[in-house]
Design a protein around this motif. Structure first.
Motif, PDB file in Angstrom:
ATOM      1  N   THR A   1      31.094  53.911  39.691  1.00 26.99           N
ATOM      2  CA  THR A   1      31.908  52.735  40.724  1.00 26.99           C
ATOM      3  C   THR A   1      30.740  51.882  42.152  1.00 26.99           C
TER       4      THR A   1
ATOM      5  N   GLY B   1      29.192  49.007  41.137  1.00 24.58           N
ATOM      6  CA  GLY B   1      29.726  48.110  42.011  1.00 24.58           C
ATOM      7  C   GLY B   1      29.006  47.462  43.050  1.00 24.58           C
ATOM      8  N   SER B   2      27.693  48.332  43.291  1.00 29.47           N
ATOM      9  CA  SER B   2      25.895  47.571  44.589  1.00 29.47           C
ATOM     10  C   SER B   2      26.253  46.934  43.118  1.00 29.47           C
TER      11      SER B   2
ATOM     12  N   SER C   1      27.363  44.460  41.205  1.00 27.26           N
ATOM     13  CA  SER C   1      28.119  43.402  40.913  1.00 27.26           C
ATOM     14  C   SER C   1      28.302  42.810  42.163  1.00 27.26           C
TER      15      SER C   1
ATOM     16  N   GLY D   1      28.321  46.055  35.728  1.00 23.60           N
ATOM     17  CA  GLY D   1      28.340  44.977  36.806  1.00 23.60           C
ATOM     18  C   GLY D   1      27.984  43.780  36.570  1.00 23.60           C
TER      19      GLY D   1
ATOM     20  N   TYR E   1      31.707  41.815  36.739  1.00 25.94           N
ATOM     21  CA  TYR E   1      31.834  41.830  38.809  1.00 25.94           C
ATOM     22  C   TYR E   1      30.951  41.060  38.716  1.00 25.94           C
TER      23      TYR E   1
ATOM     24  N   ASN F   1      32.702  38.220  41.162  1.00 28.28           N
ATOM     25  CA  ASN F   1      31.938  38.069  42.529  1.00 28.28           C
ATOM     26  C   ASN F   1      31.818  36.931  43.299  1.00 28.28           C
TER      27      ASN F   1
ATOM     28  N   ASN G   1      38.163  43.625  44.182  1.00 28.79           N
ATOM     29  CA  ASN G   1      37.273  43.186  43.101  1.00 28.79           C
ATOM     30  C   ASN G   1      36.412  45.157  42.930  1.00 28.79           C
ATOM     31  N   SER G   2      36.609  45.746  43.474  1.00 28.54           N
ATOM     32  CA  SER G   2      35.364  47.018  43.741  1.00 28.54           C
ATOM     33  C   SER G   2      36.309  47.487  43.452  1.00 28.54           C
TER      34      SER G   2
ATOM     35  N   LEU H   1      37.520  47.314  39.952  1.00 26.62           N
ATOM     36  CA  LEU H   1      35.736  47.824  38.930  1.00 26.62           C
ATOM     37  C   LEU H   1      36.566  49.390  38.872  1.00 26.62           C
TER      38      LEU H   1
ATOM     39  N   THR I   1      36.367  51.747  35.157  1.00 26.27           N
ATOM     40  CA  THR I   1      35.273  52.097  34.457  1.00 26.27           C
ATOM     41  C   THR I   1      35.636  53.039  33.925  1.00 26.27           C
TER      42      THR I   1
END
Lengths: 218, 220
Positions: free
Chosen positions: A26, A30-31, A33, A96, A99, A103, A152-153, A156, A160
């Motif tokens: 995640t 996440g980073s 994305s 990534g 998303y 984003n 969104n995270s 996400l 996963t």
């Protein structure tokens, strides 16, 4: 009806390892994305038409088709063109990218929402157009986008789970390993759901604190 | 690009996309039904009903759809729920999207002017009749967009049902890839089919919004 949750305890280490991988994935995806989302949003708004049109097309394609299909395309497609990437990284990058499109959509809206007076003020103080964007417009837009990007995270995190389909070790795949030894699907999937729920609540809590902090900054 | 292959698999993919569409439609029907009940539950005057409705939304939105699907399909037989893959998929997706949709319905009911409830109640209408006759019809126009967004999400999430063996678009695509080793061609066809489905949903939403706007203007 027969449930036996005691068997779950003997697999607690496996499940917790899976949970740690889920959190790690995640954070990584996440980073990607968020950073890529900012890049895509700024290119589509400020870049030349040659760069922005294909980007818009990519956002549309990523938002209009299922994540699982995109993951399969990456999984089979990369090896087809000769790129050998471990399944783990294929999954992280796929998640990534997916998303990043979502984003980018949010960042676009928040970039447009920054008061045009900010640009005028910075320009009249002698900042170039690019510098104004870098130092004033983009930081403000990122701050306004934070609650939605945070949401969104959280979505996400739940997606996963889909990576288990590609054979990537995370919570669901580890639960499946335990199930193949114990034949207790309900107990293990239920426990997995519970663990996701706890992480989900923790993320919501952190997001609400971050939201309050950004309100103070503004 | 092997366009000949794309042409060859097209009829099979068209058939598979019909299954994706019917998964979406059945889940949507269950989802709307669940969403209405949950949304009403959140406005209930009985506290425990409100708690149950809120907990339902929080749990369904707080856990992965894939895990919910596995609990019902693989875990279901343990408590006497032995479903076929298609039914398990439709049931899970309906229960899941219902939680999301109830939020949209709740939001648009709150958005209707409070004075409407007060006026109706002071004219002697009961709480239920007020909701049914005055609040809900006004809220309906406001909830179209969020229900539409959720339907798009639903249509895309039907791909997950491929993991329990329903031969819909994603499953068929994956099977063609493993037999032809042409991932780009096959997934391009599947992706295009999803885009068409999503596009049709978005057009329907736009049409419905237009319809409701026209009605509101006629009433004004």
């Amino acid at each position: 009806m027969s449930f036996d949750f005691s068997v779950v305890w003997s697999y607690s280490q496996l499940l917790l390892t899976g949970l740690l991988w889920t959190i790690f994935i995640t954070v990584l995806a996440g980073s990607i994305s968020i950073l890529l989302g900012i890049v895509i949003a700024t290119t589509t708004l400020y870049g030349s038409r040659i760069a922005s049109l294909p980007m818009r097309g990519i956002i549309f394609l990523f938002m209009g088709t299922p994540l699982l299909l995109q993951l399969y395309l990456l999984y089979y497609g990369l090896s087809q063109v000769g790129i050998m990437l471990p399944a783990f990284w294929t999954g992280v990058i796929g998640l990534g990218l997916h998303y990043a499109a979502y984003n980018a959509d949010i960042f676009q809206a928040s970039l447009k929402a920054v008061d045009p007076g900010q640009m005028e003020a910075a320009r009249s103080l002698g900042f170039s157009r690019g510098a104004t964007r870098r130092y004033f417009i983009i930081p403000q837009a990122v701050l306004t986008a934070l609650p939605q990007v945070g949401n969104n995270s959280i979505i996400l995190l739940k997606d996963t789970a889909v990576l288990s389909v590609l054979g990537i070790s995370e919570l669901v795949l580890d639960a499946q390993r335990a199930i193949s030894e114990t034949y207790r699907p309900f107990e293990f999937y239920f426990t997995a759901a519970l663990l996701y729920y706890v992480v989900n609540l923790a993320m919501e809590f952190m997001l609400s604190i971050a939201g309050r902090k950004t309100e103070e900054i503004r | 690009m092997d366009f000949q292959l794309m042409g060859q698999i097209l009829p099979f993919m068209a058939e598979a996309s019909l299954l994706t569409v019917s998964l979406t439609v059945y889940s949507l029907v269950i989802g709307l039904f669940v969403a209405m009940i949950v949304a009403m539950g959140r406005f209930s005057s009985v506290k425990p009903i409100r708690w149950v409705a809120t907990a339902y939304v929080s749990i369904m939105r707080g856990t992965p759809l894939l895990v919910q699907l596995f609990i019902i399909f693989f875990g279901g037989p343990q408590f006497g729920l032995d479903l076929k893959p298609f039914s398990a998929g439709v049931l899970t997706m309906g229960l899941n999207i219902g939680a999301y949709m109830s939020e949209g319905i709740k939001g648009s009911i709150i958005a209707v002017d409070k004075g409407q409830t007060e006026a109706s109640r002071s004219l002697g209408f009961g709480r239920f009749d007020t909701m049914r006759l005055f609040i809900f019809p006004q809220a309906a126009a406001l909830m179209i967009r969020s229900l539409g967004v959720n339907t798009v999400i639903l249509a895309k999430s039907t791909a997950l049902v491929s993991t329990i063996g329903v031969v819909e678009l994603t499953y068929s695509a994956q099977r063609f890839v493993t037999s032809t080793y042409k991932p780009f061609e096959v997934f391009a066809v599947a992706g295009a089919a999803y885009i068409v489905i999503v596009g049709a949903i978005l057009l329907t939403v736009r049409g419905l919004e237009h319809l409701f706007d026209a009605h509101r203007k006629a009433a004004a």
